[in-house]
Design a protein around this motif. Structure first.
Motif, mmCIF file in Angstrom:
data_model
loop_
_atom_site.group_PDB
_atom_site.id
_atom_site.type_symbol
_atom_site.label_atom_id
_atom_site.label_comp_id
_atom_site.label_asym_id
_atom_site.label_seq_id
_atom_site.Cartn_x
_atom_site.Cartn_y
_atom_site.Cartn_z
ATOM 1 N N GLU A 1 58.300 2.437 45.847
ATOM 2 C CA GLU A 1 59.292 3.480 46.092
ATOM 3 C C GLU A 1 58.649 4.691 46.750
ATOM 4 O OE1 GLU A 1 62.906 3.645 43.219
ATOM 5 O OE2 GLU A 1 61.105 3.541 41.964
ATOM 6 N N ALA A 2 59.408 5.354 47.616
ATOM 7 C CA ALA A 2 58.957 6.574 48.271
ATOM 8 C C ALA A 2 59.287 7.770 47.381
ATOM 9 C CB ALA A 2 59.627 6.733 49.629
ATOM 10 N N VAL A 3 58.336 8.687 47.229
ATOM 11 C CA VAL A 3 58.496 9.825 46.328
ATOM 12 C C VAL A 3 57.974 11.083 47.007
ATOM 13 C CG1 VAL A 3 58.354 8.460 44.207
ATOM 14 C CG2 VAL A 3 56.265 9.333 45.265
ATOM 15 N N LEU A 4 58.424 12.213 46.472
ATOM 16 C CA LEU A 4 57.882 13.510 46.844
ATOM 17 C C LEU A 4 57.070 14.025 45.666
ATOM 18 C CD1 LEU A 4 60.723 15.429 48.735
ATOM 19 C CD2 LEU A 4 58.705 14.339 49.684
ATOM 20 N N VAL A 5 55.859 14.481 45.934
ATOM 21 C CA VAL A 5 54.967 14.933 44.869
ATOM 22 C C VAL A 5 54.537 16.363 45.145
ATOM 23 C CG1 VAL A 5 54.125 12.608 44.375
ATOM 24 C CG2 VAL A 5 52.958 14.004 46.080
ATOM 25 N N GLU A 6 54.111 17.019 44.081
ATOM 26 C CA GLU A 6 53.617 18.391 44.184
ATOM 27 C C GLU A 6 52.114 18.377 44.452
ATOM 28 O OE1 GLU A 6 53.266 22.464 41.464
ATOM 29 O OE2 GLU A 6 54.312 20.677 40.702
ATOM 30 N N VAL A 7 51.698 19.049 45.515
ATOM 31 C CA VAL A 7 50.287 19.127 45.877
ATOM 32 C C VAL A 7 49.852 20.582 45.829
ATOM 33 C CG1 VAL A 7 50.278 17.013 47.255
ATOM 34 C CG2 VAL A 7 50.940 19.162 48.326
ATOM 35 N N GLU A 8 48.628 20.827 46.306
ATOM 36 C CA GLU A 8 48.066 22.170 46.179
ATOM 37 C C GLU A 8 48.870 23.207 46.936
ATOM 38 O OE1 GLU A 8 43.839 24.514 47.089
ATOM 39 O OE2 GLU A 8 44.083 22.380 47.557
ATOM 40 N N ARG A 9 49.309 22.871 48.120
ATOM 41 C CA ARG A 9 50.056 23.821 48.960
ATOM 42 C C ARG A 9 51.407 23.239 49.361
ATOM 43 N NH1 ARG A 9 47.402 28.204 51.290
ATOM 44 N NH2 ARG A 9 45.209 28.390 50.732
ATOM 45 N N GLY A 10 52.277 23.050 48.396
ATOM 46 C CA GLY A 10 53.628 22.614 48.723
ATOM 47 C C GLY A 10 53.923 21.211 48.238
ATOM 48 N N ARG A 11 54.580 20.427 49.104
ATOM 49 C CA ARG A 11 55.029 19.096 48.751
ATOM 50 C C ARG A 11 54.550 18.101 49.799
ATOM 51 N NH1 ARG A 11 61.393 20.069 46.935
ATOM 52 N NH2 ARG A 11 60.952 21.565 45.264
ATOM 53 N N ASP A 12 54.336 16.864 49.327
ATOM 54 C CA ASP A 12 53.889 15.818 50.235
ATOM 55 C C ASP A 12 54.646 14.535 49.936
ATOM 56 O OD1 ASP A 12 52.560 14.696 52.305
ATOM 57 O OD2 ASP A 12 50.551 14.894 51.473
ATOM 58 N N PHE A 13 54.630 13.621 50.915
ATOM 59 C CA PHE A 13 55.390 12.382 50.850
ATOM 60 C C PHE A 13 54.421 11.211 50.686
ATOM 61 C CE2 PHE A 13 57.166 8.604 52.795
ATOM 62 C CZ PHE A 13 58.486 8.587 52.390
ATOM 63 N N GLY A 14 54.742 10.275 49.789
ATOM 64 C CA GLY A 14 53.907 9.097 49.596
ATOM 65 C C GLY A 14 54.698 7.966 48.991
ATOM 66 N N ARG A 15 54.028 6.843 48.819
ATOM 67 C CA ARG A 15 54.651 5.664 48.227
ATOM 68 C C ARG A 15 53.872 5.232 46.994
ATOM 69 N NH1 ARG A 15 58.832 3.439 50.807
ATOM 70 N NH2 ARG A 15 59.194 4.083 52.987
ATOM 71 N N VAL A 16 54.585 4.774 45.985
ATOM 72 C CA VAL A 16 53.983 4.361 44.720
ATOM 73 C C VAL A 16 53.305 3.007 44.908
ATOM 74 C CG1 VAL A 16 54.430 3.826 42.307
ATOM 75 C CG2 VAL A 16 55.728 5.639 43.443
ATOM 76 N N THR A 17 52.040 2.909 44.529
ATOM 77 C CA THR A 17 51.286 1.660 44.629
ATOM 78 C C THR A 17 50.895 1.088 43.272
ATOM 79 O OG1 THR A 17 49.268 2.977 44.918
ATOM 80 C CG2 THR A 17 50.374 2.193 46.910
ATOM 81 N N ALA A 18 50.982 1.860 42.199
ATOM 82 C CA ALA A 18 50.690 1.355 40.857
ATOM 83 C C ALA A 18 51.387 2.248 39.844
ATOM 84 C CB ALA A 18 49.188 1.317 40.586
ATOM 85 N N VAL A 19 51.805 1.636 38.726
ATOM 86 C CA VAL A 19 52.565 2.356 37.704
ATOM 87 C C VAL A 19 52.062 1.933 36.337
ATOM 88 C CG1 VAL A 19 54.875 2.848 36.780
ATOM 89 C CG2 VAL A 19 54.585 2.423 39.209
ATOM 90 N N GLY A 20 52.075 2.851 35.388
ATOM 91 C CA GLY A 20 51.803 2.528 33.996
ATOM 92 C C GLY A 20 50.333 2.325 33.694
ATOM 93 N N ASP A 21 50.048 1.276 32.918
ATOM 94 C CA ASP A 21 48.684 1.026 32.467
ATOM 95 C C ASP A 21 47.738 0.734 33.628
ATOM 96 O OD1 ASP A 21 49.583 1.357 29.904
ATOM 97 O OD2 ASP A 21 49.861 -0.790 29.519
ATOM 98 N N VAL A 22 48.239 0.049 34.656
ATOM 99 C CA VAL A 22 47.392 -0.248 35.814
ATOM 100 C C VAL A 22 46.948 1.039 36.493
ATOM 101 C CG1 VAL A 22 47.308 -1.414 38.045
ATOM 102 C CG2 VAL A 22 48.521 -2.474 36.131
ATOM 103 N N ALA A 23 47.888 1.955 36.703
ATOM 104 C CA ALA A 23 47.541 3.233 37.319
ATOM 105 C C ALA A 23 46.635 4.052 36.420
ATOM 106 C CB ALA A 23 48.815 4.009 37.650
ATOM 107 N N THR B 1 51.897 7.227 34.158
ATOM 108 C CA THR B 1 50.928 7.552 35.188
ATOM 109 C C THR B 1 51.268 6.767 36.442
ATOM 110 O OG1 THR B 1 49.238 7.882 33.503
ATOM 111 C CG2 THR B 1 48.483 7.631 35.766
ATOM 112 N N VAL B 2 51.248 7.437 37.591
ATOM 113 C CA VAL B 2 51.681 6.835 38.846
ATOM 114 C C VAL B 2 50.591 7.056 39.891
ATOM 115 C CG1 VAL B 2 53.444 6.846 40.659
ATOM 116 C CG2 VAL B 2 54.102 7.244 38.286
ATOM 117 N N GLU B 3 50.267 5.988 40.618
ATOM 118 C CA GLU B 3 49.351 6.093 41.753
ATOM 119 C C GLU B 3 50.181 6.156 43.028
ATOM 120 O OE1 GLU B 3 45.395 3.707 42.989
ATOM 121 O OE2 GLU B 3 47.270 2.639 43.394
ATOM 122 N N VAL B 4 49.950 7.195 43.824
ATOM 123 C CA VAL B 4 50.701 7.415 45.063
ATOM 124 C C VAL B 4 49.722 7.382 46.221
ATOM 125 C CG1 VAL B 4 52.215 8.980 46.322
ATOM 126 C CG2 VAL B 4 52.414 8.800 43.837
#
Length: 368
Positions: free
Chosen positions: A30-52, A4-7
């Motif tokens: 890290e900077a990532v591209l994610v799938e959103v409702e209408r296409g793709r968006d750009f964000g950065r990961v702020t939490a990973v794993g159990d914390v997220a 689980t990733v928080e972006v």
């Protein structure tokens, strides 16, 4: 195994996704591209794993990771790590947003709408343009949306936010010299009222206890519990108590140095430690009247009552019946003076029974 990733996106907007590549785990920042409702968006990961996962379970309403209802859609996957070209496109969109905001302001003035455009945000693939605004009243912006859609050739979303959310989104520097708490680390904006400033004996001047958003400072709530707890050990201001010098009025208290300011009409003013004041009051056979002492007395007074309530059913069973209450079931006890006849209280009842059982052939009048 998926993670689980928080972006986090522009401003305070964030969402939760799933990273499915277990061989190359993703890291925070890290900077990532994610799938959103209408296409793709750009964000950065702020939490990973159990914390997220824990943060998603506590705040995300449409995430299956946080044990959401079965009908909720599962979190969408993270498409890939962002490349240099993706970051370049993201930077170009951010530079263009200031120009877009000025154009939106011109359209708002043309339509004569009473609203303040705070910020604009391009989706990474430019399939959607989100416009954030504040307004005191409800705004009919249907004509404005059609005008902007025809001008920018994309989907337009107008989102009304509050002034505190606006400050969190735009950020700034507070009177403390640091970045706004709401935009740097404060994840949730809890309500702040004037009672917090009164409990801390702060100035009630709005210009001194308000932040950049024009509302009360969020930091008023950080130490409020400490002030309330500490003041319970001190007598209330304005109260008159009797110490070694006789009756004295409490003028003020210093909770940090644990001192009390007293004033007497005969001996004037003095400042003494709280411990000394308690000793002087107790030396006269009294107890210093504070919220803490009243709570202890209340607890001590309720303790025997609680014990009596626990033993209540046994004590009630042993109580005698009321004299005026209904007679107990069973035959009545004979009275020694009447030679075994019923008691006077039960005599009318016996007479009614004899009258009811009288022989119909007997013409003599009933006795009694």
């Amino acid at each position: 195994m998926s993670q689980t990733v928080e972006v986090r996106f522009k401003g305070t907007r964030k969402a939760y996704f799933v990273w499915e590549d277990s061989e190359s785990p993703i890291r925070t920042g890290e900077a990532v591209l994610v799938e959103v409702e209408r296409g793709r968006d750009f964000g950065r990961v702020t939490a990973v794993g159990d914390v997220a996962a824990k943060k998603c379970a506590g705040s995300c309403t449409g995430c299956a990771v946080g044990e959401a209802p079965a009908e909720a859609a599962p979190p969408k996957p993270v498409l890939r790590r962002a490349t240099r070209d993706d970051i370049r496109v993201h930077d170009e969109n951010r530079l263009d947003e200031d120009t877009v905001r000025r154009k939106v302001l011109e359209r708002v003035r043309t339509h004569g709408l009473v609203m303040k455009v705070s910020d604009t945000e391009w989706q990474w693939d430019r399939n959607k343009l989100t416009i954030y605004f504040t307004a005191e009243k409800r705004v009919d912006f249907r004509a404005l949306v059609r005008d902007l859609a025809s001008h920018f050739r994309t989907r337009i979303e107008l989102r009304q936010i509050g002034v505190r959310d606006e400050a969190a989104r735009l950020s700034g520097v507070g009177r403390c010299g640091r970045e706004y708490c709401c935009s740097s680390w404060l994840t949730e904006l809890s309500p702040v009222n004037l009672g917090l400033a009164k409990d801390q004996h702060l100035s009630l001047n709005p210009s001194q206890i308000s932040g950049g958003c024009g509302r009360l400072l969020c930091c008023l709530k950080y130490e409020h519990e400490f002030y309330v707890t500490a003041r319970r050990r001190f007598p209330k201001e304005g109260k008159v108590l009797t110490a070694s010098r006789g009756p004295e009025r409490v003028v003020a208290v210093d909770i940090f140095r644990e001192r009390v300011f007293l004033r007497s009409e005969e001996h004037g003013s003095r400042i003494i430690p709280l411990v000394q004041l308690r000793e002087e009051v107790e030396a006269r056979g009294d107890v210093l009247n504070t919220a803490e002492s009243r709570s202890r007395l209340a607890v001590a007074a309720e303790s025997p009552v609680a014990a009596a309530v626990e033993d209540g059913p046994t004590a009630v069973d042993e109580l005698p019946l009321d004299v005026d209450g209904p007679p107990s079931p069973g035959p009545a006890a004979p009275s020694p003076s009447s030679g075994g006849s019923p008691t006077p209280r039960s005599t009318p009842h016996r007479r009614r029974r004899r009258r009811h059982r009288r022989d119909p052939s007997d013409d003599s009048p009933p006795q009694g």
